[in-house]
Design an enzyme around this catalytic site. Structure first.
Site, PDB file in Angstrom:
ATOM      1  N   GLN A 157      37.589  37.960  33.242  1.00  0.00           N
ATOM      2  CA  GLN A 157      38.217  37.946  31.940  1.00  0.00           C
ATOM      3  C   GLN A 157      37.385  38.765  31.145  1.00  0.00           C
ATOM      4  O   GLN A 157      36.181  38.008  30.851  1.00  0.00           O
ATOM      5  CB  GLN A 157      38.850  36.661  31.612  1.00  0.00           C
ATOM      6  CG  GLN A 157      38.748  36.369  30.073  1.00  0.00           C
ATOM      7  CD  GLN A 157      39.817  36.726  29.418  1.00  0.00           C
ATOM      8  OE1 GLN A 157      41.076  36.839  30.106  1.00  0.00           O
ATOM      9  NE2 GLN A 157      39.715  37.081  28.254  1.00  0.00           N
ATOM     10  N   ARG A 159      37.243  40.696  26.697  1.00  0.00           N
ATOM     11  CA  ARG A 159      37.867  41.294  25.570  1.00  0.00           C
ATOM     12  C   ARG A 159      36.896  42.150  24.992  1.00  0.00           C
ATOM     13  O   ARG A 159      37.457  42.818  23.778  1.00  0.00           O
ATOM     14  CB  ARG A 159      38.330  40.159  24.568  1.00  0.00           C
ATOM     15  CG  ARG A 159      37.292  39.420  23.897  1.00  0.00           C
ATOM     16  CD  ARG A 159      37.835  38.651  22.716  1.00  0.00           C
ATOM     17  NE  ARG A 159      37.031  37.915  21.884  1.00  0.00           N
ATOM     18  CZ  ARG A 159      36.192  36.664  21.871  1.00  0.00           C
ATOM     19  NH1 ARG A 159      36.387  36.178  22.839  1.00  0.00           N
ATOM     20  NH2 ARG A 159      35.660  36.402  21.021  1.00  0.00           N
ATOM     21  N   ASN A 160      35.860  42.577  25.582  1.00  0.00           N
ATOM     22  CA  ASN A 160      34.806  43.279  25.011  1.00  0.00           C
ATOM     23  C   ASN A 160      34.655  44.407  26.267  1.00  0.00           C
ATOM     24  O   ASN A 160      34.887  44.407  27.375  1.00  0.00           O
ATOM     25  CB  ASN A 160      33.348  42.728  25.000  1.00  0.00           C
ATOM     26  CG  ASN A 160      33.656  41.841  23.817  1.00  0.00           C
ATOM     27  OD1 ASN A 160      34.096  42.257  22.702  1.00  0.00           O
ATOM     28  ND2 ASN A 160      33.019  40.477  23.916  1.00  0.00           N
ATOM     29  N   GLY A 251      32.158  31.887  32.163  1.00  0.00           N
ATOM     30  CA  GLY A 251      30.546  32.035  31.654  1.00  0.00           C
ATOM     31  C   GLY A 251      30.351  31.364  30.457  1.00  0.00           C
ATOM     32  O   GLY A 251      31.102  30.281  30.092  1.00  0.00           O
ATOM     33  N   ARG A 252      29.227  31.780  29.730  1.00  0.00           N
ATOM     34  CA  ARG A 252      28.957  31.082  28.221  1.00  0.00           C
ATOM     35  C   ARG A 252      30.034  31.061  27.409  1.00  0.00           C
ATOM     36  O   ARG A 252      30.567  32.270  26.986  1.00  0.00           O
ATOM     37  CB  ARG A 252      27.714  31.263  27.869  1.00  0.00           C
ATOM     38  CG  ARG A 252      27.063  30.807  26.646  1.00  0.00           C
ATOM     39  CD  ARG A 252      25.807  31.688  25.966  1.00  0.00           C
ATOM     40  NE  ARG A 252      25.402  30.873  24.833  1.00  0.00           N
ATOM     41  CZ  ARG A 252      25.859  30.977  23.532  1.00  0.00           C
ATOM     42  NH1 ARG A 252      26.803  31.738  23.405  1.00  0.00           N
ATOM     43  NH2 ARG A 252      25.125  30.371  22.699  1.00  0.00           N
ATOM     44  N   ASP A 253      30.549  29.916  26.605  1.00  0.00           N
ATOM     45  CA  ASP A 253      31.362  30.018  25.460  1.00  0.00           C
ATOM     46  C   ASP A 253      32.943  30.848  25.774  1.00  0.00           C
ATOM     47  O   ASP A 253      33.053  31.597  25.095  1.00  0.00           O
ATOM     48  CB  ASP A 253      30.733  30.617  24.255  1.00  0.00           C
ATOM     49  CG  ASP A 253      31.501  30.324  22.991  1.00  0.00           C
ATOM     50  OD1 ASP A 253      32.154  29.122  22.958  1.00  0.00           O
ATOM     51  OD2 ASP A 253      31.170  30.870  21.927  1.00  0.00           O
ATOM     52  N   HIS A 254      33.305  30.751  26.855  1.00  0.00           N
ATOM     53  CA  HIS A 254      34.493  31.465  27.367  1.00  0.00           C
ATOM     54  C   HIS A 254      35.525  31.030  26.533  1.00  0.00           C
ATOM     55  O   HIS A 254      36.022  30.095  26.142  1.00  0.00           O
ATOM     56  CB  HIS A 254      34.815  31.073  29.073  1.00  0.00           C
ATOM     57  CG  HIS A 254      35.876  31.912  29.374  1.00  0.00           C
ATOM     58  ND1 HIS A 254      35.706  32.806  30.510  1.00  0.00           N
ATOM     59  CD2 HIS A 254      37.390  31.840  29.009  1.00  0.00           C
ATOM     60  CE1 HIS A 254      37.034  33.350  30.643  1.00  0.00           C
ATOM     61  NE2 HIS A 254      37.767  32.667  29.903  1.00  0.00           N
ATOM     62  N   ALA A 255      35.976  32.228  25.922  1.00  0.00           N
ATOM     63  CA  ALA A 255      37.362  32.177  24.990  1.00  0.00           C
ATOM     64  C   ALA A 255      36.961  31.398  23.651  1.00  0.00           C
ATOM     65  O   ALA A 255      37.896  31.008  22.936  1.00  0.00           O
ATOM     66  CB  ALA A 255      38.456  31.478  25.610  1.00  0.00           C
TER      67      ALA A 255
END
Length: 351
Positions: A157, A159-160, A251-255
């Site tokens: 997933q 958004r970048n 991963g780290r700080d997902h969403a």
């Protein structure tokens, strides 16, 4: 008795995603029992894991009775019908339970508070079948994975556009699974996020020039980002399960957004729910990749001891800042080929 309701684009997309099975096991918008259970227990009222409320907001003055058919319109066009079950109000306490805050600086909280507090639950049916053209359909993705001969598929997933940290995660997953499914969000995102065009162009260049042939499939996921952190991480995993993935990268700080969640809160919730329920998908809980000046490569704190002394952070936030200030990100963060592709997209950020 009102039997017609105008809906917005995000609501229409929820209906489409319910229709295709992307949001399985939902058959419509959540009734009160399901909403309360999702907020309090991370499951629907029947015990199936579901972590994000999917609801239809309606005006306070709208008169509705149980069993009534509500005709849903988008820009004056009849797109779907809904069989009403019950109406209810959501509370600030419930919003806080979902987002872990009521701070209006949180984009998910603001969006939720801007909606009507009254919600209508009930089964939906898409009337305008032309809306299913070119949508992400689980039956299609499952066939593509099978045709590629993939038994194990890792969903990713984003958004970048792809940067070196995400590349590290993806290559790790490719070592574990037969195929990688890159599934970027192309629905509503917040101001300042990368545009769909920038994300897609960057990944197309990466897949063409750097990843082995027949190892990666990419398709956009049209749904809104809710920025609900841990809950949304598990929600994203459930969507990828429905699409045919056997594994999903968290991963780290997902969403996450703006420091509202702990770096690995999503890992904690994922572990808890996986221990209590059969999620139907294996979760790859990965630590933050960074560039280590001493090791001279992208690593994680799981395999490098220099996090505190030689770490250079790599993130979409940092790269957005570089580009917005007219600077060129260092190649330890972003491949130059990817940077050039992003610049060639015209509009890079959502305004």
């Amino acid at each position: 008795m009102t039997d017609r309701l105008e809906i917005d684009e995000e609501t229409l997309q929820d209906i489409i995603n319910i229709e295709t099975g992307l949001l399985y096991p939902l058959q419509g918008f959540m009734n009160h029992a399901d909403h309360r259970s999702v907020v309090d227990k991370y499951t629907l009222s029947d015990g199936q894991v579901f972590t994000i409320p999917i609801t239809l907001d309606i005006p306070e003055e709208m008169s509705v009775r149980e069993g009534q058919t509500i005709h849903l319109y988008f820009h004056g066009r009849h797109v779907a019908d809904m069989t009403a079950e019950d109406s209810y109000h959501i509370t600030d306490a419930e919003i806080e339970r979902v987002f872990c805050t009521l701070d209006m600086r949180h984009p998910g909280v603001k969006k939720e508070k801007d909606r009507y507090s009254r919600r209508l639950g009930g089964k939906t049916m898409l009337v305008d079948r032309s809306l299913l053209k070119d949508v992400l359909d689980p039956s299609v993705t499952r066939k593509i994975f099978a045709d590629n001969g993939w038994s194990t598929i890792a969903g990713f997933q984003t958004r970048n556009p792809i940067h070196r940290a995400h590349e590290h995660l993806q290559r790790t997953a490719m070592d574990v699974c037969d195929g990688l499914f890159i599934n970027p969000i192309i629905g509503w995102k917040k101001k300042g996020d990368f545009t769909q065009e920038a994300v897609t162009a960057a990944y197309e260049r990466m897949i063409k020039e750097f990843y082995p042939e027949n190892s990666v499939y990419m398709a956009g996921l049209k749904t809104q980002m809710r920025y609900a952190g841990p809950r949304e991480a598990v929600f994203h995993a459930m969507i990828r399960r429905n699409l045919g993935c056997t594994h999903f990268i968290i991963g780290r700080d997902h969403a996450g957004v703006g420091g509202f969640y702990g770096a690995y809160d999503a890992h904690s919730l994922a572990r808890r729910l996986a221990a209590e329920h059969d999620l139907g998908i294996k979760l790859l809980l990965m630590h933050e990749p960074y560039y280590c000046k001493k090791c001279g490569m992208v690593v994680t704190e799981k395999n490098c001891s220099h996090y505190a002394t030689d770490r250079i952070e790599i993130s979409g936030t940092i790269i957005r800042r570089y580009i917005s200030e007219g600077a060129i990100p260092n190649e330890i963060m972003l491949r130059r080929e990817i940077f050039d592709e992003i610049l060639g997209c015209g509009q890079i950020f959502i305004e």
